[in-house]
Design an enzyme around this catalytic site. Sequence first.
Site, PDB file in Angstrom:
ATOM      1  N   GLU A   9      11.394  -6.575  -9.128  1.00  0.00           N
ATOM      2  CA  GLU A   9      10.627  -5.368  -9.434  1.00  0.00           C
ATOM      3  C   GLU A   9      11.507  -4.416 -10.243  1.00  0.00           C
ATOM      4  O   GLU A   9      12.255  -3.606  -9.651  1.00  0.00           O
ATOM      5  CB  GLU A   9      10.184  -4.677  -8.142  1.00  0.00           C
ATOM      6  CG  GLU A   9       9.287  -5.535  -7.281  1.00  0.00           C
ATOM      7  CD  GLU A   9       8.418  -4.679  -6.381  1.00  0.00           C
ATOM      8  OE1 GLU A   9       7.284  -4.404  -6.779  1.00  0.00           O
ATOM      9  OE2 GLU A   9       8.876  -4.267  -5.306  1.00  0.00           O
ATOM     10  N   GLY A  49       4.971   1.767 -10.829  1.00  0.00           N
ATOM     11  CA  GLY A  49       4.133   2.966 -10.817  1.00  0.00           C
ATOM     12  C   GLY A  49       4.107   3.726 -12.132  1.00  0.00           C
ATOM     13  O   GLY A  49       3.653   4.856 -12.191  1.00  0.00           O
ATOM     14  N   GLY A  92       1.480  -2.655  -6.300  1.00  0.00           N
ATOM     15  CA  GLY A  92       1.395  -1.333  -5.677  1.00  0.00           C
ATOM     16  C   GLY A  92       0.032  -0.719  -5.943  1.00  0.00           C
ATOM     17  O   GLY A  92      -0.944  -0.988  -5.247  1.00  0.00           O
ATOM     18  N   GLY A  93      -0.057   0.083  -6.993  1.00  0.00           N
ATOM     19  CA  GLY A  93      -1.272   0.845  -7.296  1.00  0.00           C
ATOM     20  C   GLY A  93      -2.547   0.005  -7.290  1.00  0.00           C
ATOM     21  O   GLY A  93      -3.559   0.401  -6.690  1.00  0.00           O
ATOM     22  N   TRP A 136       0.826  -1.217   0.000  1.00  0.00           N
ATOM     23  CA  TRP A 136       0.000   0.000   0.000  1.00  0.00           C
ATOM     24  C   TRP A 136       0.858   1.265   0.000  1.00  0.00           C
ATOM     25  O   TRP A 136       0.331   2.362  -0.137  1.00  0.00           O
ATOM     26  CB  TRP A 136      -0.956  -0.002   1.201  1.00  0.00           C
ATOM     27  CG  TRP A 136      -1.984  -1.105   1.170  1.00  0.00           C
ATOM     28  CD1 TRP A 136      -2.151  -2.049   0.190  1.00  0.00           C
ATOM     29  CD2 TRP A 136      -2.992  -1.368   2.152  1.00  0.00           C
ATOM     30  NE1 TRP A 136      -3.193  -2.890   0.511  1.00  0.00           N
ATOM     31  CE2 TRP A 136      -3.731  -2.491   1.713  1.00  0.00           C
ATOM     32  CE3 TRP A 136      -3.344  -0.780   3.380  1.00  0.00           C
ATOM     33  CZ2 TRP A 136      -4.795  -3.033   2.439  1.00  0.00           C
ATOM     34  CZ3 TRP A 136      -4.405  -1.321   4.105  1.00  0.00           C
ATOM     35  CH2 TRP A 136      -5.124  -2.427   3.640  1.00  0.00           C
TER      36      TRP A 136
HETATM   37  P1  13P Z   1       3.002  -0.679  -8.930  1.00  0.00           P
HETATM   38  O1  13P Z   1       2.167  -1.932  -8.979  1.00  0.00           O
HETATM   39  O2  13P Z   1       2.237   0.542  -8.560  1.00  0.00           O
HETATM   40  O3  13P Z   1       3.834  -0.523 -10.166  1.00  0.00           O
HETATM   41  O4  13P Z   1       4.060  -0.882  -7.711  1.00  0.00           O
HETATM   42  C1  13P Z   1       4.788  -2.055  -7.630  1.00  0.00           C
HETATM   43  C2  13P Z   1       5.517  -2.072  -6.351  1.00  0.00           C
HETATM   44  O5  13P Z   1       6.370  -1.246  -6.103  1.00  0.00           O
HETATM   45  C3  13P Z   1       5.163  -3.101  -5.376  1.00  0.00           C
HETATM   46  O6  13P Z   1       6.075  -3.152  -4.326  1.00  0.00           O
END
Ligand code: 13P
Length: 260
Positions: free
Chosen positions: A175, A181, A243-244, A14
Site C-alpha cells: 500500500e 485515500g 479503503g474508501g 472500513w
Molecule cells: P483507499 O482505498 O481509501 O485508498 O485506502 C486503502 C487502504 O488504506 C486500505 O487499507
Amino acid sequence: MPDPQRKPHIGGNWKMNLHAGEAAALAEALADRLAGTAGDAVDVTIFPAFPYLAAVASVLCNKGSKIVVGAQDGYFEANGAFTGEVSMSMLKDVGVGCVLVGHSERRHVLGENNELINAKLHAALDAGLDVILAVGEKIEQREAGKTDFVNYGQICAGLAGVTAEQMQRVTIAYEPVWAIGTGKTASPQDAQDAHAAIRGCLSGIFHGQGVNDTTRIQYGGSMKPGNAAELLAQPDIDGGLIGGASLKADDFAGIVDAAK
Ligand code: 13P
C-alpha cells in the site's frame, strides 16, 4: 494473469467509519451480493471497527456467508494491564479470522514501529489468526528511488522469526502511502514492479522453500471498480485491500467481481 495457485483475496478496510446500523447493513448487503463468490472464487475479508466486530460476525454467520471478519489491529500481549488494547485471543473469541498489522496509518499516524508490528504479527499467528502485513513507501521515498528498499526493510523486520509454514497464513499488502485515500493509484506497471520486487524479497528470506510462489501479495491505494481489473490482471497482484470503495456494497462487490 496472477498465478492460479494463489487464490485472489479482496479485503475491505472500513477504517474508523460506519456506526452500528450502517456496519450491519453493509455486512448484510455484501453477504447477499457476494453469495457464491466469497470464499469460493475469491477470498473476501471485511475489517469493521472494534465495537462492531461481533455484530458483523453474527450478521455474516446468520446469512451463511463465507466472508471473513477481520480486525484492523490487535495487541501482542495476551492479557493484563494494557488499557485500551485488545488481545488477539479476544478478537478470535468474537469471530475474527484475520488481523491487519502494519497499516500505514498505524505506522505514520499512530507511530508504530517495525518491532511492534512484528510482535503483533507473531501474536496473531500464535492465536491461530491469519495476518495481513501492510507495507509501502511514502512519496518522498518513491521519488528518491527507495521504494524497494523501504518495502524490503518493512518486510524483513515485519516477518522476522516467521517460518515458511506460518507464511501459509500471511498475506502481504503493498500500500504505497501516497496512494491511500488520495485518488492517486499506482499505475498497473509500477504496482506490478513493486509486487515482483516484494516476491523477490520473500525468495531471499525463505530461500528455496517456495514461499515467494505461494504468498499472496495484494495492492491497496485508491483501488476502485474502474481501475481494479487492470491492476488485478498483473502477474504478481493477487488481490486488493480497499479503503474508501469498501464502504459501498456495489463498489466493493464490483472489485471482488473483477478479481474472479
Ligand atoms: P483507499 O482505498 O481509501 O485508498 O485506502 C486503502 C487502504 O488504506 C486500505 O487499507
